[in-house]
Design a protein around this motif. Structure first.
Motif: not given
Length: 476
Positions: A50-63
């Motif tokens: 967003d707006d020229g930059r990496l704003k967020s990087a999310a990872y989620d694992a569930n079982e």
């Protein structure tokens, strides 16, 4: 290159003896009508630039798992995010309370299928994380270079792989690996101090490579810019009753929401659908045929099997204006003496399945959109929709148009802002005057909510002309 790695069986990798799990399930379902052990392992990755930059990087694992016991109209359900024999026993004790003194007859299990509507790919594994970041940077640079009026760009990549395993008391085990990807692009343009935004999205059940080819994402960028620039010239929309022409594709969300839930079996069984008691009767204008089909390869709403293990199928809901079918999970089908249609869906292992739409669409007619426009003296051309609100019980809806134009004397004229469509699904169906020959599916962005559960869905329709809809506007 897309990575094809089917995960191993969930029970075995969790250290649970499958025969022990089956024994626990059989004891829980003794004297019940139906039920299953549903196991799930999911991974999700989301990147926002967003707006020229990496704003967020999310990872989620569930079982986790859910164990359901169905007895008559009652269902007991217990779930946990621990896959173990001890957790199964606790869940069996809790959910088996639904049986009470019920003496049920075990329902026949779902039929087997060899269909496979998508490959067991892993969108999180390919492309590499660094390549995904580079792609988002490229999208941002491309959009800014495309038009000097672009002042802000946001791009989001979401990839998910969900593995499910369904165990039934008759020892039938059904497994499915469900990939799902989506690319969203939003742009903001500015001219003379006025700003407008628009967004596009696309995706489906495949690896990322299918959806991030340059030709695809560049077309998304161009479409978002086009819509935003149109809105720079938009004038306030007049209000009143007028004819409305809906574009093909995503505008089918109006019919999806306004009537789709009214054809789900549980609402009919409880008598809470506006279409209750209308089977075999005319509920729409002649020429209107509406279908739910979860068996279309690769589509966002498709499933090889539903969340009860029933293969998905094509279910005709309205044929030439006559109500002919409903969408059923196993419970509603059994209680109504019908066959399950593969529409038993749940958001996750923490939720019970219920009748839900998959890919719901209106089939082609024989009219052209040009003829619809030409036959309209005063009306609105609704090219794109945003959010909306619908009362499932009576089908009343309010939808906001994100791109719309006035129709005056058979011609599309000024773009308008602030347009809303107001009505009810049952009436709207009868006011369809022309059905187009230009069917399109939506690009793969739909999420449908019901009883607090959200599931991915597909939507589609040809262009439609509807007479006498109420249009809300902002013009004074």
């Amino acid at each position: 290159m897309t990575v094809h790695v089917p995960p191993p069986p969930l029970l075995e990798t969790s250290g649970v003896d499958p025969s022990e799990a089956l024994s626990i399930l059989q004891a829980a379902l003794h004297g019940a009508d139906d039920g299953e052990l549903f196991l799930e392992r999911s991974e999700l990755e989301s990147l926002v630039f967003d707006d020229g930059r990496l704003k967020s990087a999310a990872y989620d694992a569930n079982e986790g798992f859910g164990l359901r016991v169905v007895a008559g109209e009652t269902a007991g359900y217990a779930h946990a995010n621990e896959i173990s024999a001890a957790a199964f026993r606790r869940a069996a004790d809790a959910s088996a309370l639904a049986k009470s003194s019920h003496a049920g007859v075990a329902a026949e299990g779902p039929r087997a299928t060899n269909q496979r509507l998508y490959e067991p790919v892993d969108p999180l594994a390919s492309p590499a994380f660094s390549d995904k970041i580079a792609l988002l940077q490229e999208i941002d640079a491309f959009a800014r270079a495309r038009d000097p009026r672009v002042v802000q760009v946001s791009a989001t990549l979401v990839g998910e792989r969900r593995a499910v395993e369904i165990l039934r008391a008759d020892a039938l085990t059904v497994r499915d690996v469900r990939p799902l990807v989506r690319l969203n692009i939003s742009v903001t343009v500015e001219r003379d101090g006025r700003r407008e935004s628009a967004s596009t999205g696309a995706g489906g059940r495949a690896g990322f490579e299918t959806w991030i080819a340059p030709a695809r994402w560049q077309a998304q960028v161009d479409e978002a810019i086009r819509q935003a620039l149109v809105n720079l010239d938009a004038v306030d929309c007049p209000a009143g009753e007028m004819d409305v022409v809906l574009a093909a594709g995503w505008p089918g969300v109006l019919l999806h929401e306004a009537i789709g839930h009214g054809f789900e079996g549980d609402f009919h069984r409880k008598g809470s659908s506006v279409f209750t008691g209308m089977m075999g009767k005319r509920v729409a204008a002649p020429g209107v045929t509406i279908v739910d089909d979860g068996s279309i390869a690769g589509r966002r709403g498709s499933l090889t099997v539903d969340d009860e293990g029933t293969p998905t199928s094509r279910t005709v809901l309205i044929e030439d204006g006559i109500m002919v079918g409903l969408m059923h999970d196993r419970q509603s089908a059994r209680l109504m003496g019908q066959a399950a249609t593969g529409n038993g869906r749940r958001q996750s292992f923490a939720h019970m399945p219920m009748p839900r739409m998959t890919n719901t669409f209106m089939e082609n007619g024989d009219a052209s959109r040009a003829d619809m426009i030409a036959s309209t003296r005063r009306g609105l051309y609704a090219a794109n929709f945003g959010g909306g609100q619908v009362d499932i019980a009576n089908g009343k809806f309010v939808f906001q148009c994100t791109e719309a134009y006035l129709i005056e004397d058979g011609r599309i004229t000024a773009p308008v802002r602030g347009a809303t469509l107001i009505g009810d699904g049952a009436t709207a169906l009868t006011r369809i005057e022309m059905v187009g020959n230009d069917f399109e599916f939506d690009p793969g962005v739909g999420v449908c909510g019901k009883a607090g559960q959200g599931v991915p869905v597909g939507i589609g329709q040809p262009s439609l002309k509807m007479g006498g809809l109420t249009v809300g506007g902002t013009a004074v």
